[in-house]
Design an enzyme around this catalytic site. Structure first.
Site, PDB file in Angstrom:
ATOM      1  N   ALA A  60       0.836  -1.208   0.000  1.00 58.18           N
ATOM      2  CA  ALA A  60       0.000   0.000   0.000  1.00 58.18           C
ATOM      3  C   ALA A  60       0.865   1.249   0.000  1.00 58.18           C
ATOM      4  O   ALA A  60       0.542   2.260   0.594  1.00 58.18           O
ATOM      5  CB  ALA A  60      -0.910  -0.003   1.225  1.00 58.18           C
ATOM      6  N   ARG A  81      -3.245   8.681 -10.300  1.00 53.37           N
ATOM      7  CA  ARG A  81      -4.410   8.816 -11.178  1.00 53.37           C
ATOM      8  C   ARG A  81      -5.724   9.019 -10.426  1.00 53.37           C
ATOM      9  O   ARG A  81      -6.746   9.316 -11.027  1.00 53.37           O
ATOM     10  CB  ARG A  81      -4.506   7.586 -12.095  1.00 53.37           C
ATOM     11  CG  ARG A  81      -3.509   7.639 -13.239  1.00 53.37           C
ATOM     12  CD  ARG A  81      -3.436   6.334 -13.989  1.00 53.37           C
ATOM     13  NE  ARG A  81      -2.748   5.297 -13.217  1.00 53.37           N
ATOM     14  CZ  ARG A  81      -2.727   4.012 -13.554  1.00 53.37           C
ATOM     15  NH1 ARG A  81      -3.373   3.602 -14.624  1.00 53.37           N
ATOM     16  NH2 ARG A  81      -2.074   3.138 -12.814  1.00 53.37           N
ATOM     17  N   GLY A 119       0.796  -7.768 -16.482  1.00 50.35           N
ATOM     18  CA  GLY A 119       1.793  -8.789 -16.741  1.00 50.35           C
ATOM     19  C   GLY A 119       1.102 -10.026 -17.303  1.00 50.35           C
ATOM     20  O   GLY A 119       0.007 -10.379 -16.864  1.00 50.35           O
ATOM     21  N   TYR A 166     -38.918  16.583  13.142  1.00 49.81           N
ATOM     22  CA  TYR A 166     -37.516  16.391  13.502  1.00 49.81           C
ATOM     23  C   TYR A 166     -37.452  15.991  14.972  1.00 49.81           C
ATOM     24  O   TYR A 166     -37.875  16.750  15.856  1.00 49.81           O
ATOM     25  CB  TYR A 166     -36.685  17.667  13.287  1.00 49.81           C
ATOM     26  CG  TYR A 166     -35.302  17.524  13.886  1.00 49.81           C
ATOM     27  CD1 TYR A 166     -34.440  16.526  13.418  1.00 49.81           C
ATOM     28  CD2 TYR A 166     -34.861  18.326  14.935  1.00 49.81           C
ATOM     29  CE1 TYR A 166     -33.187  16.340  13.981  1.00 49.81           C
ATOM     30  CE2 TYR A 166     -33.609  18.146  15.508  1.00 49.81           C
ATOM     31  CZ  TYR A 166     -32.771  17.147  15.017  1.00 49.81           C
ATOM     32  OH  TYR A 166     -31.540  16.960  15.580  1.00 49.81           O
ATOM     33  N   ASN A 177     -47.568   9.336  20.437  1.00 47.57           N
ATOM     34  CA  ASN A 177     -47.880   9.777  19.084  1.00 47.57           C
ATOM     35  C   ASN A 177     -47.365  11.201  18.886  1.00 47.57           C
ATOM     36  O   ASN A 177     -47.713  12.112  19.648  1.00 47.57           O
ATOM     37  CB  ASN A 177     -49.392   9.751  18.863  1.00 47.57           C
ATOM     38  CG  ASN A 177     -49.731  10.051  17.417  1.00 47.57           C
ATOM     39  OD1 ASN A 177     -49.838   9.152  16.595  1.00 47.57           O
ATOM     40  ND2 ASN A 177     -49.877  11.334  17.106  1.00 47.57           N
TER      41      ASN A 177
HETATM   42  C1  UD1 Z   1       1.645  -5.128 -11.248  1.00 49.56           C
HETATM   43  C2  UD1 Z   1       2.287  -6.426 -11.704  1.00 49.56           C
HETATM   44  C3  UD1 Z   1       1.602  -6.898 -12.975  1.00 49.56           C
HETATM   45  C4  UD1 Z   1       0.120  -7.083 -12.710  1.00 49.56           C
HETATM   46  C5  UD1 Z   1      -0.495  -5.794 -12.162  1.00 49.56           C
HETATM   47  C6  UD1 Z   1      -1.905  -6.056 -11.708  1.00 49.56           C
HETATM   48  C7  UD1 Z   1       4.614  -6.365 -11.030  1.00 49.56           C
HETATM   49  C8  UD1 Z   1       6.001  -6.110 -11.467  1.00 49.56           C
HETATM   50  N1  UD1 Z   1       3.680  -6.183 -11.949  1.00 49.56           N
HETATM   51  O1  UD1 Z   1       1.911  -4.154 -12.254  1.00 49.56           O
HETATM   52  O2  UD1 Z   1       2.165  -8.126 -13.407  1.00 49.56           O
HETATM   53  O3  UD1 Z   1      -0.530  -7.468 -13.897  1.00 49.56           O
HETATM   54  O4  UD1 Z   1       0.253  -5.320 -11.022  1.00 49.56           O
HETATM   55  O5  UD1 Z   1      -2.513  -4.854 -11.347  1.00 49.56           O
HETATM   56  O6  UD1 Z   1       4.396  -6.724  -9.908  1.00 49.56           O
HETATM   57  N2  UD1 Z   1       3.924  -0.874  -4.931  1.00 49.56           N
HETATM   58  C9  UD1 Z   1       4.605  -0.535  -3.807  1.00 49.56           C
HETATM   59  N3  UD1 Z   1       5.915  -0.215  -3.888  1.00 49.56           N
HETATM   60  C10 UD1 Z   1       6.584  -0.211  -5.070  1.00 49.56           C
HETATM   61  C11 UD1 Z   1       5.872  -0.544  -6.235  1.00 49.56           C
HETATM   62  C12 UD1 Z   1       4.543  -0.884  -6.142  1.00 49.56           C
HETATM   63  O7  UD1 Z   1       4.035  -0.542  -2.713  1.00 49.56           O
HETATM   64  O8  UD1 Z   1       7.781   0.089  -5.068  1.00 49.56           O
HETATM   65  C13 UD1 Z   1       2.501  -1.239  -4.843  1.00 49.56           C
HETATM   66  C14 UD1 Z   1       1.591  -0.256  -5.557  1.00 49.56           C
HETATM   67  O9  UD1 Z   1       1.145   0.738  -4.678  1.00 49.56           O
HETATM   68  C15 UD1 Z   1       0.456  -1.151  -5.990  1.00 49.56           C
HETATM   69  C16 UD1 Z   1       1.123  -2.484  -6.226  1.00 49.56           C
HETATM   70  O10 UD1 Z   1       2.328  -2.458  -5.505  1.00 49.56           O
HETATM   71  O11 UD1 Z   1      -0.521  -1.317  -4.983  1.00 49.56           O
HETATM   72  C17 UD1 Z   1       1.382  -2.739  -7.697  1.00 49.56           C
HETATM   73  O12 UD1 Z   1       2.256  -1.780  -8.216  1.00 49.56           O
HETATM   74  P1  UD1 Z   1       2.015  -1.107  -9.631  1.00 49.56           P
HETATM   75  O13 UD1 Z   1       3.103  -0.114  -9.872  1.00 49.56           O
HETATM   76  O14 UD1 Z   1       0.629  -0.663  -9.776  1.00 49.56           O
HETATM   77  O15 UD1 Z   1       2.283  -2.360 -10.598  1.00 49.56           O
HETATM   78  P2  UD1 Z   1       1.694  -2.571 -12.037  1.00 49.56           P
HETATM   79  O16 UD1 Z   1       2.580  -1.903 -13.011  1.00 49.56           O
HETATM   80  O17 UD1 Z   1       0.261  -2.255 -12.075  1.00 49.56           O
HETATM   81 MG    MG Z   2      -1.146  -1.160 -10.897  1.00 43.89          MG
END
Ligand code: UD1
Ligand code: MG
Length: 445
Positions: free
Chosen positions: A12, A18, A141, A349, A360
């Site tokens: 998290a 976005r 992925g 109210y 009542n």
């Molecule tokens: C990731 C997966 C991808 C999958 C997709 C599903 C990897 C490399 N890729 O891609 O295969 O299809 O999620 O939604 O895992 N986060 C951290 N610290 C970091 C990086 C990320 O806490 O350094 C958390 C982000 O807040 C998020 C989650 O990890 O909740 C996923 O990271 P995000 O950058 O969204 O990965 P995707 O590119 O979406």
């Molecule tokens: Mg993501």
């Protein structure tokens, strides 16, 4: 449920750019509960409630939403999902049978999916990936399989044309055997298109080490990741649809299910009837076969059996309705108990009050509970009768069986069985109406 121990690492730390929001992404709510709490709830329900939360952006706000004492680690730099998981190294090193990795922004994952991943580990898999088939796989992925085996996950940006055509995608949810987790994670490098440490690389690494890796398929809903407000609304809709169905299967009648909105903790007993366009905020409990009529809004309220609420009623926090009480159209009840059989039927109210059994309350009655500085209590006894359009100026006590004349402004306590008038006496002048009319007509000529 398995007796294997399990650590759930929930990522998290993301910025959630976005969402275009001042608050961290995982704090956005579905059914009135932050996404992070939905994810933690699923882990808990799957017996995987030993949580290590990986926080970064807005850590303080996120930690406020989770139970006190929840183990957490701060990921200082965001170097990728494997790097994020390794922030919880100390927790993993304690030695669990199973290690689950969940994303804090994938709020609709059901405990059954977590259970099936853990069951695969129990059957000997070293790594289990939950895959799904989204309508548009772009950005996800891709899961590269060889028969039953999952051989690699390729990130969208690193895919060949042929790999990009695969529609089986990584949801992000992964389970690893605790015995292998650290060595797999430590072997992850960052030689890829984004220069990040990809958690997904543990799949290829496990294969190189001859460890069994499998992919399980989950529904789109289970894997839905939230990146913007449109996806948040989509998740809300899915959550509501699930809840409506669960409610109906539990014996609650919803005349027009698609128009009823529940909160994460709404509790409704069997045989209650919910008419169209009813909104439940958090904290509502309907304990019997009540009828909630159209266009009502309830929050923090308890409603007993046989009650009727609405149409167009508003129950605010602290509203407690005893059995067979009625709160009718355009009434608002806040921090007030309406005891068994009492009626507040029209345009009233009632705030900071008790309305005794079978009392009542006439149309347009207002408890004047606030002087601009403090709130005061109105206590109305059993079987009292409050005439229409009365203003009850709190603090005030109206005894059992007392009678309040319509249109009264009541500022002093009324004893049991008394009759109180708090209005100017009517004066009627015979013939004066006609005289007035004639005088006016003559003056106009
Ligand atoms: C990731 C997966 C991808 C999958 C997709 C599903 C990897 C490399 N890729 O891609 O295969 O299809 O999620 O939604 O895992 N986060 C951290 N610290 C970091 C990086 C990320 O806490 O350094 C958390 C982000 O807040 C998020 C989650 O990890 O909740 C996923 O990271 P995000 O950058 O969204 O990965 P995707 O590119 O979406
Ligand atoms: Mg993501």
């Amino acid at each position: 449920m398995t007796s294997r121990t399990c650590l759930s690492i929930i990522l998290a730390a993301g910025e959630g750019t976005r969402m275009k929001s001042a608050k961290p992404k995982v704090m956005h709510e579905i059914a009135g509960l932050p996404m992070i709490s939905h994810v933690m709830g699923a882990a808990q329900a799957a017996g995987a409630g030993d949580v290590a939360l990986v926080v970064g952006n807005g850590a303080e706000a996120v930690l406020k939403a989770v139970p006190e004492g929840t183990e957490h680690v701060v990921q200082q730099e965001r170097l990728g999902t494997a790097h994020a998981v390794l922030a919880a190294r100390a927790a993993i090193a304690r030695g669990y049978d199973d290690v689950l990795v969940m994303f804090g922004d994938t709020p609709l994952v059901e405990p059954s999916v977590l259970n099936s991943a853990r069951a695969s580990l129990a059957n000997g898999a070293a790594v289990v990936v939950i895959g799904f088939r989204p309508a548009n796989p772009a950005g996800y992925g891709r899961l590269i399989e060889d028969g039953e085996k999952l051989v690699a996950i390729r990130e969208d940006k690193d895919c060949s044309e042929a790999e990009r055509a695969i529609d089986f995608c990584n949801s992000g949810l992964m389970a690893m055997s605790g015995a292998d987790a650290l060595s797999l994670l430590d072997a992850v490098g960052n030689a890829n298109a984004k220069g990040e440490f990809y958690l997904t690389d543990v799949v290829a690494i496990a294969n190189q080490n001859g460890l069994p890796v499998v992919a399980l398929e989950a529904s789109y809903e289970n894997a839905l990741g939230i990146n913007n407000r449109a996806e948040l609304a989509e998740a809300e809709a899915i959550w509501q649809a699930r809840k409506r169905r669960a409610m109906m299967l539990d014996g609650v009648t919803l005349t027009a299910p698609d128009t009823v909105f529940f909160a994460h903790d709404t509790e409704i007993a069997a045989d209650a009837l919910i008419e169209p366009h009813v909104v439940f905020g958090p904290g509502v409990k309907i304990t019997g076969n009540a009828k909630i009529r159209a266009f009502s809004h309830l929050e923090g309220a308890t409603v007993g059996g046989g009650c009727e609420v609405g149409p167009y009623a508003r129950l605010r926090p602290g509203a407690v309705l005893g059995a067979k009480a009625k709160v009718g159209n355009f009434c608002e009840v806040k921090n007030a108990t309406i005891e068994a059989g009492a009626k507040v039927n029209h345009l009233s109210y009632i705030g900071d009050a008790r309305v005794g059994a079978n009392a009542n309350i006439g149309a347009g009655t207002i408890t004047c509970n606030y002087d601009g500085y403090s709130k005061f209590i109105t206590d109305i006894g059993a079987n009292a009768f409050v005439g229409s359009n009365s203003a009850l100026v709190a603090p005030l006590k109206i005894g059992d069986g007392a009678y309040i004349a319509s249109g009264s402004v009541i500022t002093e306590d009324v004893p049991e069985d008394a009759l109180a008038f708090g209005r100017a006496r009517q004066k009627t002048l015979p013939e004066r109406g006609r005289q007035l009319r004639e005088r006016r007509a003559a003056a106009k000529k």
